[in-house]
Scaffold this motif. Sequence first.
Motif, PDB file in Angstrom:
ATOM      1  N   ALA A   1       0.815  -1.218   0.000  1.00 43.37           N
ATOM      2  CA  ALA A   1       0.000   0.000   0.000  1.00 43.37           C
ATOM      3  C   ALA A   1       0.851   1.272   0.000  1.00 43.37           C
ATOM      4  O   ALA A   1       0.327   2.366  -0.188  1.00 43.37           O
ATOM      5  CB  ALA A   1      -0.927   0.005   1.216  1.00 43.37           C
ATOM      6  N   LEU A   2       2.163   1.120   0.205  1.00 41.88           N
ATOM      7  CA  LEU A   2       3.067   2.271   0.241  1.00 41.88           C
ATOM      8  C   LEU A   2       3.749   2.450  -1.107  1.00 41.88           C
ATOM      9  O   LEU A   2       3.815   1.522  -1.918  1.00 41.88           O
ATOM     10  CB  LEU A   2       4.114   2.073   1.341  1.00 41.88           C
ATOM     11  N   PHE A   3       4.318   3.638  -1.339  1.00 44.82           N
ATOM     12  CA  PHE A   3       5.016   3.912  -2.589  1.00 44.82           C
ATOM     13  C   PHE A   3       6.442   3.362  -2.490  1.00 44.82           C
ATOM     14  O   PHE A   3       7.209   3.778  -1.618  1.00 44.82           O
ATOM     15  CB  PHE A   3       5.056   5.416  -2.872  1.00 44.82           C
ATOM     16  N   PRO A   4       6.806   2.424  -3.378  1.00 45.97           N
ATOM     17  CA  PRO A   4       8.150   1.833  -3.333  1.00 45.97           C
ATOM     18  C   PRO A   4       9.143   2.674  -4.132  1.00 45.97           C
ATOM     19  O   PRO A   4       8.800   3.213  -5.190  1.00 45.97           O
ATOM     20  CB  PRO A   4       7.935   0.477  -4.000  1.00 45.97           C
ATOM     21  N   PHE A   5      10.362   2.771  -3.624  1.00 47.62           N
ATOM     22  CA  PHE A   5      11.370   3.543  -4.337  1.00 47.62           C
ATOM     23  C   PHE A   5      12.727   2.857  -4.191  1.00 47.62           C
ATOM     24  O   PHE A   5      13.428   3.046  -3.187  1.00 47.62           O
ATOM     25  CB  PHE A   5      11.435   4.969  -3.795  1.00 47.62           C
ATOM     26  N   PRO A   6      13.113   2.026  -5.175  1.00 48.64           N
ATOM     27  CA  PRO A   6      14.433   1.403  -5.122  1.00 48.64           C
ATOM     28  C   PRO A   6      15.517   2.372  -5.589  1.00 48.64           C
ATOM     29  O   PRO A   6      15.336   3.083  -6.578  1.00 48.64           O
ATOM     30  CB  PRO A   6      14.301   0.219  -6.079  1.00 48.64           C
ATOM     31  N   SER A   7      16.622   2.392  -4.849  1.00 51.26           N
ATOM     32  CA  SER A   7      17.745   3.251  -5.207  1.00 51.26           C
ATOM     33  C   SER A   7      18.979   2.842  -4.410  1.00 51.26           C
ATOM     34  O   SER A   7      18.878   2.576  -3.209  1.00 51.26           O
ATOM     35  CB  SER A   7      17.399   4.714  -4.912  1.00 51.26           C
ATOM     36  N   HIS A   8      20.120   2.783  -5.068  1.00 51.56           N
ATOM     37  CA  HIS A   8      21.397   2.532  -4.421  1.00 51.56           C
ATOM     38  C   HIS A   8      21.382   1.281  -3.523  1.00 51.56           C
ATOM     39  O   HIS A   8      21.872   1.304  -2.407  1.00 51.56           O
ATOM     40  CB  HIS A   8      21.845   3.755  -3.618  1.00 51.56           C
ATOM     41  N   GLY A   9      20.801   0.194  -4.020  1.00 49.91           N
ATOM     42  CA  GLY A   9      20.785  -1.056  -3.272  1.00 49.91           C
ATOM     43  C   GLY A   9      19.775  -1.109  -2.142  1.00 49.91           C
ATOM     44  O   GLY A   9      19.776  -2.043  -1.349  1.00 49.91           O
ATOM     45  N   CYS A  10      18.927  -0.108  -2.057  1.00 54.27           N
ATOM     46  CA  CYS A  10      17.914  -0.052  -0.993  1.00 54.27           C
ATOM     47  C   CYS A  10      16.517  -0.018  -1.611  1.00 54.27           C
ATOM     48  O   CYS A  10      16.339   0.428  -2.739  1.00 54.27           O
ATOM     49  CB  CYS A  10      18.090   1.208  -0.147  1.00 54.27           C
ATOM     50  N   LEU A  11      15.551  -0.482  -0.846  1.00 50.85           N
ATOM     51  CA  LEU A  11      14.149  -0.317  -1.207  1.00 50.85           C
ATOM     52  C   LEU A  11      13.503   0.476  -0.086  1.00 50.85           C
ATOM     53  O   LEU A  11      13.373  -0.007   1.040  1.00 50.85           O
ATOM     54  CB  LEU A  11      13.448  -1.664  -1.387  1.00 50.85           C
ATOM     55  N   THR A  12      13.159   1.720  -0.412  1.00 52.78           N
ATOM     56  CA  THR A  12      12.511   2.582   0.572  1.00 52.78           C
ATOM     57  C   THR A  12      11.011   2.610   0.303  1.00 52.78           C
ATOM     58  O   THR A  12      10.551   2.269  -0.788  1.00 52.78           O
ATOM     59  CB  THR A  12      13.078   4.021   0.534  1.00 52.78           C
ATOM     60  N   PHE A  13      10.270   3.007   1.321  1.00 51.42           N
ATOM     61  CA  PHE A  13       8.812   3.063   1.251  1.00 51.42           C
ATOM     62  C   PHE A  13       8.382   4.450   1.712  1.00 51.42           C
ATOM     63  O   PHE A  13       8.936   4.987   2.658  1.00 51.42           O
ATOM     64  CB  PHE A  13       8.191   2.000   2.163  1.00 51.42           C
ATOM     65  N   HIS A  14       7.378   4.983   1.009  1.00 52.16           N
ATOM     66  CA  HIS A  14       6.935   6.333   1.325  1.00 52.16           C
ATOM     67  C   HIS A  14       5.428   6.397   1.442  1.00 52.16           C
ATOM     68  O   HIS A  14       4.707   5.623   0.827  1.00 52.16           O
ATOM     69  CB  HIS A  14       7.439   7.320   0.272  1.00 52.16           C
ATOM     70  N   ARG A  15       4.970   7.387   2.227  1.00 52.76           N
ATOM     71  CA  ARG A  15       3.538   7.583   2.445  1.00 52.76           C
ATOM     72  C   ARG A  15       2.896   8.414   1.341  1.00 52.76           C
ATOM     73  O   ARG A  15       1.711   8.683   1.390  1.00 52.76           O
ATOM     74  CB  ARG A  15       3.310   8.306   3.774  1.00 52.76           C
ATOM     75  N   ASN A  16       3.691   8.838   0.369  1.00 50.82           N
ATOM     76  CA  ASN A  16       3.203   9.680  -0.723  1.00 50.82           C
ATOM     77  C   ASN A  16       3.893   9.283  -2.022  1.00 50.82           C
ATOM     78  O   ASN A  16       4.865   8.520  -2.003  1.00 50.82           O
ATOM     79  CB  ASN A  16       3.448  11.158  -0.397  1.00 50.82           C
ATOM     80  N   THR A  17       3.395   9.811  -3.154  1.00 54.37           N
ATOM     81  CA  THR A  17       3.864   9.340  -4.462  1.00 54.37           C
ATOM     82  C   THR A  17       4.732  10.308  -5.250  1.00 54.37           C
ATOM     83  O   THR A  17       5.165   9.982  -6.348  1.00 54.37           O
ATOM     84  CB  THR A  17       2.647   8.985  -5.346  1.00 54.37           C
TER      85      THR A  17
END
Length: 121
Positions: A40-56
């Motif tokens: 349900a969160l916005f996924p953002f892969p970058s630099h070997g990480c997968l981050t999650f955000h509450r907005n798009t």
Amino acid sequence: MAEETVVEKTWRLMLEGHPTARRGDPEVMEAAHAEPRLRALFPFPSHGCLTFHRNTEFPWSNDLPFIASGQQSYTVYAPQYSGVLGEVLTPQEAAALVVAHLPPDCGPAFEGPWPAENSTG
């Protein structure tokens, strides 16, 4: 049939390996997508990480734990590298650890930028 949300489309394109989608560790992305709260969160892969955000849209919320892929393990960090929440051997364990550390009020991501008064980076 309902139109896809930005979050749903982003996940779908990433998992399909679409040329316009951001690239990341496929196993981590699949494990995270299998968790309903992360899906349900916005996924953002970058630099070997997968981050999650509450907005798009930028600026991002940057207030949630995230997964860093290693050579033989996965590290789950607190927001903005403020601490290590754990190191695990599988992407499924990493996704579960992120879910365990999500704030209780962490609902589906909303479309748009993170409000400036709430911005943490």
